[in-house]
Scaffold this motif. Structure first.
Motif, PDB file in Angstrom:
ATOM      1  N   TRP A 150       0.849  -1.192   0.000  1.00 61.14           N
ATOM      2  CA  TRP A 150       0.000   0.000   0.000  1.00 61.14           C
ATOM      3  C   TRP A 150       0.883   1.240   0.000  1.00 61.14           C
ATOM      4  CZ3 TRP A 150      -5.126  -0.102  -0.766  1.00 61.14           C
ATOM      5  CH2 TRP A 150      -5.814  -1.306  -0.530  1.00 61.14           C
ATOM      6  N   TYR A 151       0.634   2.124  -0.950  1.00 57.95           N
ATOM      7  CA  TYR A 151       1.419   3.352  -1.077  1.00 57.95           C
ATOM      8  C   TYR A 151       0.496   4.572  -1.047  1.00 57.95           C
ATOM      9  CZ  TYR A 151       5.368   0.466  -2.592  1.00 57.95           C
ATOM     10  OH  TYR A 151       6.377  -0.472  -2.658  1.00 57.95           O
ATOM     11  N   PRO A 152       0.835   5.597  -0.257  1.00 55.12           N
ATOM     12  CA  PRO A 152       0.046   6.826  -0.323  1.00 55.12           C
ATOM     13  C   PRO A 152       0.334   7.560  -1.631  1.00 55.12           C
ATOM     14  CG  PRO A 152       1.937   7.135   1.118  1.00 55.12           C
ATOM     15  CD  PRO A 152       1.941   5.686   0.714  1.00 55.12           C
ATOM     16  N   VAL A 153      -0.706   8.123  -2.206  1.00 54.64           N
ATOM     17  CA  VAL A 153      -0.542   8.886  -3.447  1.00 54.64           C
ATOM     18  C   VAL A 153      -1.147  10.281  -3.349  1.00 54.64           C
ATOM     19  CG1 VAL A 153      -0.332   6.896  -4.987  1.00 54.64           C
ATOM     20  CG2 VAL A 153      -2.610   7.806  -4.430  1.00 54.64           C
ATOM     21  N   ALA A 154      -1.742  10.609  -2.195  1.00 48.56           N
ATOM     22  CA  ALA A 154      -2.318  11.938  -2.004  1.00 48.56           C
ATOM     23  C   ALA A 154      -2.656  12.134  -0.537  1.00 48.56           C
ATOM     24  CB  ALA A 154      -3.580  12.123  -2.857  1.00 48.56           C
ATOM     25  N   LEU A 155      -2.755  13.383  -0.128  1.00 51.19           N
ATOM     26  CA  LEU A 155      -3.313  13.714   1.172  1.00 51.19           C
ATOM     27  C   LEU A 155      -4.829  13.621   1.070  1.00 51.19           C
ATOM     28  CD1 LEU A 155      -1.209  16.896   2.054  1.00 51.19           C
ATOM     29  CD2 LEU A 155      -0.680  14.517   2.578  1.00 51.19           C
ATOM     30  N   SER A 156      -5.468  13.100   2.099  1.00 53.34           N
ATOM     31  CA  SER A 156      -6.930  12.968   2.071  1.00 53.34           C
ATOM     32  C   SER A 156      -7.599  14.318   1.842  1.00 53.34           C
ATOM     33  CB  SER A 156      -7.427  12.350   3.377  1.00 53.34           C
ATOM     34  OG  SER A 156      -7.122  10.976   3.442  1.00 53.34           O
ATOM     35  N   ARG A 157      -7.066  15.349   2.454  1.00 61.45           N
ATOM     36  CA  ARG A 157      -7.709  16.659   2.334  1.00 61.45           C
ATOM     37  C   ARG A 157      -7.605  17.244   0.934  1.00 61.45           C
ATOM     38  NH1 ARG A 157      -3.117  18.056   5.677  1.00 61.45           N
ATOM     39  NH2 ARG A 157      -1.588  19.335   4.555  1.00 61.45           N
ATOM     40  N   SER A 158      -6.691  16.695   0.108  1.00 66.44           N
ATOM     41  CA  SER A 158      -6.563  17.205  -1.259  1.00 66.44           C
ATOM     42  C   SER A 158      -7.584  16.583  -2.200  1.00 66.44           C
ATOM     43  CB  SER A 158      -5.147  16.945  -1.791  1.00 66.44           C
ATOM     44  OG  SER A 158      -4.927  15.566  -2.010  1.00 66.44           O
ATOM     45  N   VAL A 159      -8.293  15.532  -1.749  1.00 67.07           N
ATOM     46  CA  VAL A 159      -9.334  14.906  -2.565  1.00 67.07           C
ATOM     47  C   VAL A 159     -10.673  15.331  -1.974  1.00 67.07           C
ATOM     48  CG1 VAL A 159     -10.155  12.757  -3.598  1.00 67.07           C
ATOM     49  CG2 VAL A 159      -7.763  12.960  -2.935  1.00 67.07           C
ATOM     50  N   ARG A 160     -11.156  16.456  -2.420  1.00 70.93           N
ATOM     51  CA  ARG A 160     -12.363  17.035  -1.851  1.00 70.93           C
ATOM     52  C   ARG A 160     -13.617  16.395  -2.428  1.00 70.93           C
ATOM     53  NH1 ARG A 160     -11.419  23.229  -2.948  1.00 70.93           N
ATOM     54  NH2 ARG A 160     -10.370  22.363  -4.788  1.00 70.93           N
ATOM     55  N   ALA A 161     -14.689  16.500  -1.690  1.00 71.28           N
ATOM     56  CA  ALA A 161     -15.959  15.910  -2.122  1.00 71.28           C
ATOM     57  C   ALA A 161     -16.384  16.475  -3.471  1.00 71.28           C
ATOM     58  CB  ALA A 161     -17.038  16.182  -1.082  1.00 71.28           C
ATOM     59  N   GLY A 162     -16.729  15.557  -4.378  1.00 72.15           N
ATOM     60  CA  GLY A 162     -17.185  15.973  -5.690  1.00 72.15           C
ATOM     61  C   GLY A 162     -16.093  16.493  -6.604  1.00 72.15           C
ATOM     62  N   ARG A 163     -14.832  16.281  -6.245  1.00 66.91           N
ATOM     63  CA  ARG A 163     -13.721  16.768  -7.062  1.00 66.91           C
ATOM     64  C   ARG A 163     -12.813  15.608  -7.468  1.00 66.91           C
ATOM     65  NH1 ARG A 163     -13.181  22.337  -6.386  1.00 66.91           N
ATOM     66  NH2 ARG A 163     -11.765  22.203  -8.191  1.00 66.91           N
ATOM     67  N   VAL A 164     -11.977  15.859  -8.468  1.00 59.38           N
ATOM     68  CA  VAL A 164     -11.045  14.855  -8.980  1.00 59.38           C
ATOM     69  C   VAL A 164      -9.621  15.370  -8.761  1.00 59.38           C
ATOM     70  CG1 VAL A 164     -10.515  13.327 -10.920  1.00 59.38           C
ATOM     71  CG2 VAL A 164     -12.754  14.445 -10.794  1.00 59.38           C
ATOM     72  N   ALA A 165      -8.714  14.483  -8.426  1.00 56.36           N
ATOM     73  CA  ALA A 165      -7.309  14.838  -8.242  1.00 56.36           C
ATOM     74  C   ALA A 165      -6.444  13.896  -9.066  1.00 56.36           C
ATOM     75  CB  ALA A 165      -6.922  14.747  -6.761  1.00 56.36           C
ATOM     76  N   ALA A 166      -5.450  14.447  -9.736  1.00 54.65           N
ATOM     77  CA  ALA A 166      -4.518  13.653 -10.550  1.00 54.65           C
ATOM     78  C   ALA A 166      -3.290  13.310  -9.722  1.00 54.65           C
ATOM     79  CB  ALA A 166      -4.114  14.422 -11.796  1.00 54.65           C
ATOM     80  N   THR A 167      -2.855  12.061  -9.805  1.00 57.58           N
ATOM     81  CA  THR A 167      -1.648  11.632  -9.121  1.00 57.58           C
ATOM     82  C   THR A 167      -0.994  10.547  -9.975  1.00 57.58           C
ATOM     83  OG1 THR A 167      -0.756  10.862  -6.995  1.00 57.58           O
ATOM     84  CG2 THR A 167      -2.841   9.894  -7.733  1.00 57.58           C
ATOM     85  N   ALA A 168       0.050   9.912  -9.457  1.00 56.90           N
ATOM     86  CA  ALA A 168       0.757   8.901 -10.248  1.00 56.90           C
ATOM     87  C   ALA A 168       1.527   7.969  -9.340  1.00 56.90           C
ATOM     88  CB  ALA A 168       1.711   9.561 -11.240  1.00 56.90           C
ATOM     89  N   PHE A 169       1.744   6.759  -9.839  1.00 55.94           N
ATOM     90  CA  PHE A 169       2.640   5.796  -9.195  1.00 55.94           C
ATOM     91  C   PHE A 169       3.511   5.184 -10.280  1.00 55.94           C
ATOM     92  CE2 PHE A 169       3.905   1.509  -8.116  1.00 55.94           C
ATOM     93  CZ  PHE A 169       4.455   1.664  -6.857  1.00 55.94           C
ATOM     94  N   ALA A 170       4.812   5.441 -10.211  1.00 58.95           N
ATOM     95  CA  ALA A 170       5.785   4.827 -11.130  1.00 58.95           C
ATOM     96  C   ALA A 170       5.355   4.926 -12.587  1.00 58.95           C
ATOM     97  CB  ALA A 170       6.042   3.374 -10.738  1.00 58.95           C
ATOM     98  N   GLY A 171       4.891   6.089 -12.999  1.00 62.42           N
ATOM     99  CA  GLY A 171       4.511   6.303 -14.383  1.00 62.42           C
ATOM    100  C   GLY A 171       3.077   5.940 -14.705  1.00 62.42           C
ATOM    101  N   GLU A 172       2.370   5.316 -13.770  1.00 62.35           N
ATOM    102  CA  GLU A 172       0.957   5.010 -13.974  1.00 62.35           C
ATOM    103  C   GLU A 172       0.140   6.209 -13.486  1.00 62.35           C
ATOM    104  OE1 GLU A 172      -0.179   1.362 -12.113  1.00 62.35           O
ATOM    105  OE2 GLU A 172       1.581   0.268 -12.841  1.00 62.35           O
TER     106      GLU A 172
END
Length: 409
Positions: free
Chosen positions: A37-59
């Motif tokens: 299990w790897y963290p990819v974002a802070l919970s507070r950065s994924v707000r209700a009804g919103r989308v957040a872009a992140t990545a793991f090893a190029g994915e």
């Protein structure tokens, strides 16, 4: 398992020097094992009804929080025209692509293509959905075999929920292979780097032990002079706890996470605890995102920590900026030389390199574009530049490290 005291550190192990013909594999060409299990974002950065872009090893991964409050993680591309789903719109518990409004459930399956009539042909599948969990104020995904997710435990952070501690969260991108970060924290012999913040600090290795999954070291720190930042004294329990003492620091790499505990003499628990992990962002894994949870013991007078908090954050930001400068310089040297030319002499670091090699996975080569030249993935591409020994640079990567910035987002 090996276990060593301060007077029993092995002297006969040769210094590590990468030799592609006979030496150990270059650690900087080893990727992290995705079956954790790897963290990819802070919970507070994924707000209700919103989308957040992140990545793991190029994915590339799109995170979205549905109406229920649950976070979902999808492959960040629409199965239709490959437009990033992170540009999309949350609709209840689904995510709609911004282009043609295809709707995706949290498991990646297509729930609706609004302009198709009943009986019209539909694509056989949607996009990949990642197992996702929230804990410690972080969003974790399981990027490996999804069948292993349920049987793989989240990392334990025992001090996080304790009323004894207050937690400071860190989240910063560092332009280096994750292994440089493990070495930086575990090898406390680099305190000269922080002389302007902590003064002359002399670490003494009391002992260390290692096994196939972990390496743990204990240090005793002695301040021998020079100006010492006030926050450094606070973190060493000289100010907040009001009990001057000799502090023992225990640092542990337990793949793929790291922990640090600082325990004053005669204390029954740490006054400071750190949990950290370094999550690769790019395919070549030459850029990682450092997530950290720094837990500080609350003093008898709670207001004291409240007053000290901004000073402690400023101190940790300064130390982190200096460490980042060093590890990014190490990565630039690797990029320029095309291999690891380190001459490592510290047995503790030789052991942690063995752990990271043994538990990691080979970096996957990127597929070559049709009719094009082969692509590299953190490797020397002899087909592209014969005999050059220089790996391809990450597209768009700057030549040097970014300007120091606060580690918390």
């Amino acid at each position: 398992m090996t276990e060593n005291g301060s007077d029993d550190i092995p002297r006969g192990r040769p210094a590590e020097r990468h030799d592609p013909r006979s030496g150990p594999p270059d650690l900087r060409r080893v990727g992290v094992n995705p079956d954790f299990w790897y963290p990819v974002a802070l919970s507070r950065s994924v707000r209700a009804g919103r989308v957040a872009a992140t990545a793991f090893a190029g994915e590339r991964i799109a995170l979205f929080r549905g109406r229920s409050g649950a976070v979902h993680a999808l492959e960040d591309r629409c199965a239709h025209r490959q437009v990033p789903l992170s540009m999309g719109v949350v609709d209840g518990e689904t995510l709609r692509c911004c282009y043609h409004a295809w709707a995706y459930r949290g498991d990646g399956r297509i729930s609706q293509i609004p302009y198709l009539s009943k009986g019209d042909g539909r694509p056989p599948r949607g996009v990949r959905g990642y197992p996702v969990r929230e804990a410690y104020g972080l969003v974790f995904v399981f990027p490996g075999d999804p069948e292993k997710a349920a049987s793989t435990a989240l990392p334990e952070v025992p001090g996080f929920a304790s009323p004894t501690y207050r937690t400071m969260t860190f989240s910063r991108t560092v332009r280096c292979h994750y292994s440089f970060m493990h070495e930086n924290l575990l090898d406390m012999n680099h305190q000269f780097l922080h002389r302007g913040v902590v003064g002359r600090l002399q670490p003494r290795l009391l002992g260390y032990r290692s096994d196939p999954l972990s390496v743990e070291a204990r240090y005793l720190f002695t301040h021998t002079g020079g100006k010492r930042n006030r926050s450094a004294r606070l973190l060493a329990a000289e100010g907040i706890g009001g009990r001057p003492s000799s502090d023992v620091m225990t640092i542990r790499t337990e793949y793929p996470y790291q922990t640090l505990d600082l325990v004053p003499e005669k204390a029954d628990r740490p006054v400071l605890r750190l949990w950290a992990v370094y999550v690769p962002e790019d395919t070549e894994q030459r850029r990682c995102h450092a997530y950290g949870l720094l837990m500080i013991e609350k003093p008898r007078i709670p207001a004291a920590l409240h007053v000290a908090w901004p000073f402690i954050r400023h101190f940790t930001e300064r130390v982190f900026a200096e460490d980042r400068m060093a590890v990014e310089a190490e990565q630039r040297a690797w990029d320029e030389q095309g291999e690891d030319r380190n001459h490592e002499v510290f047995p503790l670091i030789l052991d942690v390199r063995d752990v990271l090699r043994a538990n990691g996975v080979p970096l996957r080569p990127r597929p070559a574009p049709a009719g094009g030249t082969p692509a590299c993935d953190g490797r020397v591409c002899e087909d592209l530049v014969p005999g050059s020994g220089s790996p391809a640079a990450e597209p768009g990567a700057p030549a040097g490290p970014g300007a120091p910035a606060p580690p918390g987002r």
